[in-house]
Design a protein around this motif. Structure first.
Motif, short mmCIF file in Angstrom:
data_model
loop_
_atom_site.label_atom_id
_atom_site.label_comp_id
_atom_site.label_asym_id
_atom_site.label_seq_id
_atom_site.Cartn_x
_atom_site.Cartn_y
_atom_site.Cartn_z
N GLN A 133 0.65 -1.15 0.05
CA GLN A 133 0.13 -0.15 -0.02
C GLN A 133 1.04 1.27 0.04
N SER A 134 0.64 2.05 -0.80
CA SER A 134 1.44 3.44 -0.99
C SER A 134 0.57 4.15 0.05
N PRO A 135 1.67 5.32 0.32
CA PRO A 135 0.93 6.58 1.13
C PRO A 135 -0.03 7.33 0.44
N ALA A 136 -0.75 8.22 1.10
CA ALA A 136 -1.70 8.92 0.47
C ALA A 136 -0.73 10.17 0.09
N MET A 137 -0.74 10.34 -1.36
CA MET A 137 0.12 11.42 -1.80
C MET A 137 -0.61 12.33 -2.76
N TYR A 138 0.06 13.62 -2.91
CA TYR A 138 -0.84 14.51 -3.89
C TYR A 138 -0.45 14.13 -5.24
N ALA A 139 -1.61 14.22 -6.14
CA ALA A 139 -1.45 13.80 -7.51
C ALA A 139 -0.38 14.62 -8.24
N THR A 140 0.96 14.37 -8.25
CA THR A 140 1.97 14.88 -8.98
C THR A 140 2.74 14.05 -9.90
N GLU A 141 3.62 14.37 -10.47
CA GLU A 141 4.35 13.79 -11.45
C GLU A 141 5.47 12.86 -10.73
N GLY A 142 5.91 13.55 -9.46
CA GLY A 142 6.65 13.07 -8.84
C GLY A 142 6.02 11.70 -8.08
N ALA A 143 5.03 11.80 -7.55
CA ALA A 143 4.17 10.90 -6.85
C ALA A 143 3.95 9.57 -7.91
N PHE A 144 3.72 9.96 -9.01
CA PHE A 144 3.41 8.87 -10.00
C PHE A 144 4.73 7.98 -10.40
N LYS A 145 5.84 8.85 -10.44
CA LYS A 145 7.09 8.36 -10.74
C LYS A 145 7.52 7.41 -9.57
N GLU A 146 7.10 7.82 -8.35
CA GLU A 146 7.43 7.00 -7.08
C GLU A 146 6.70 5.51 -6.93
N VAL A 147 5.49 5.63 -7.62
CA VAL A 147 4.64 4.52 -7.58
C VAL A 147 5.20 3.57 -8.96
#
Length: 242
Positions: A133-147
């Motif tokens: 389970q990922s953390p709750a992250m703001y929908a940004t390009e960095g978050a998509f790259k992390e996933v």
């Protein structure tokens, strides 16, 4: 308006062994595959010196240790990512439950099923139904790259299988706040109106899975209820829906 947030849940069956040297488990035939998790007592105690030997091969403790180990690998990997490939998690709040979603976590999911009768290749292995389970992250390009980075790492670091019983869940939120009721009503209307189109995005195995039926297949509205009954809260979303 608060920025939208999201979180993902990645389900898979993770293969492990308590006897890594046993023939048929670690062999040259499988060199092209990701490694099986070594859950021998020596390996566990190297990773976790506090693991008591009497807990070895006790299913409950083995599963907890497996979850702990995979979570540790994931978090160490995320910590080493460059800032450009990291997402921004929701801020710390006074809600201890919400604060649990500020880091990557691993749990078990008993809806994952394997049928070994269809394949002799893995009959000597043990497996565990895990959900990353990922953390709750703001929908940004960095978050998509992390996933994306974590997903790639899981694929190459652990021998897993993702069969039709496994799911990918994407949760959306409004930061640390609750969605306003009017926004939820609009979202529900869109989901109801577009359900047939949304279902076409899923493979056939998921469309007929009882855990992910659409609102036009399994909902109070589909069953003929004219209006939902709820206890109006002082603010935010309804506390209960009948």
């Amino acid at each position: 308006m608060a920025a939208f947030t999201f979180g993902v849940e990645l389900e898979a069956a993770y293969f492990y062994t308590t006897k890594p040297g046993k023939a048929g488990i670690i062999s040259s035939r499988h060199e092209e595959l990701a490694p099986v998790i070594d859950m021998s007592l020596d390996a566990i105690q190297r990773r976790n010196p506090d693991f008591a030997s009497e807990r070895f091969r006790v299913d409950e403790y083995m599963l907890l240790e497996l979850e702990r180990y995979v979570a540790e690998v994931v978090q160490d990997f995320v910590n080493a990512l460059p800032e450009t490939s990291r997402g921004e998690v929701i801020p710390l709040t006074k809600d201890p439950i919400l604060n649990q979603y500020r880091q990557w976590r691993v749990g078990h999911d008993n809806t994952i099923m394997l049928d070994f009768s269809r394949s002799y290749t893995y009959t000597t292995l043990r497996w565990a139904p895990l959900e990353v389970q990922s953390p709750a992250m703001y929908a940004t390009e960095g978050a998509f790259k992390e996933v994306e980075a974590v997903t790639d790492m899981l694929r190459t670091s652990f021998r897993t299988t993702v069969n039709p019983s496994c799911g990918l869940h994407v949760h959306i939120g409004w930061g640390p706040k609750l969605f306003p009721l009017e926004m939820l009503k609009k979202m529900a209307a869109i989901v109801w109106a577009g359900d047939c189109l949304f279902q076409q995005m899923h493979p056939v195995s998921r469309r007929h899975n009882r855990y992910c039926q659409g609102p036009r297949t399994d909902s109070l509205l589909e069953k003929g209820h004219k209006a939902a009954k709820y206890n109006p809260p002082s603010k935010g979303v309804p506390r209960s829906v009948a």
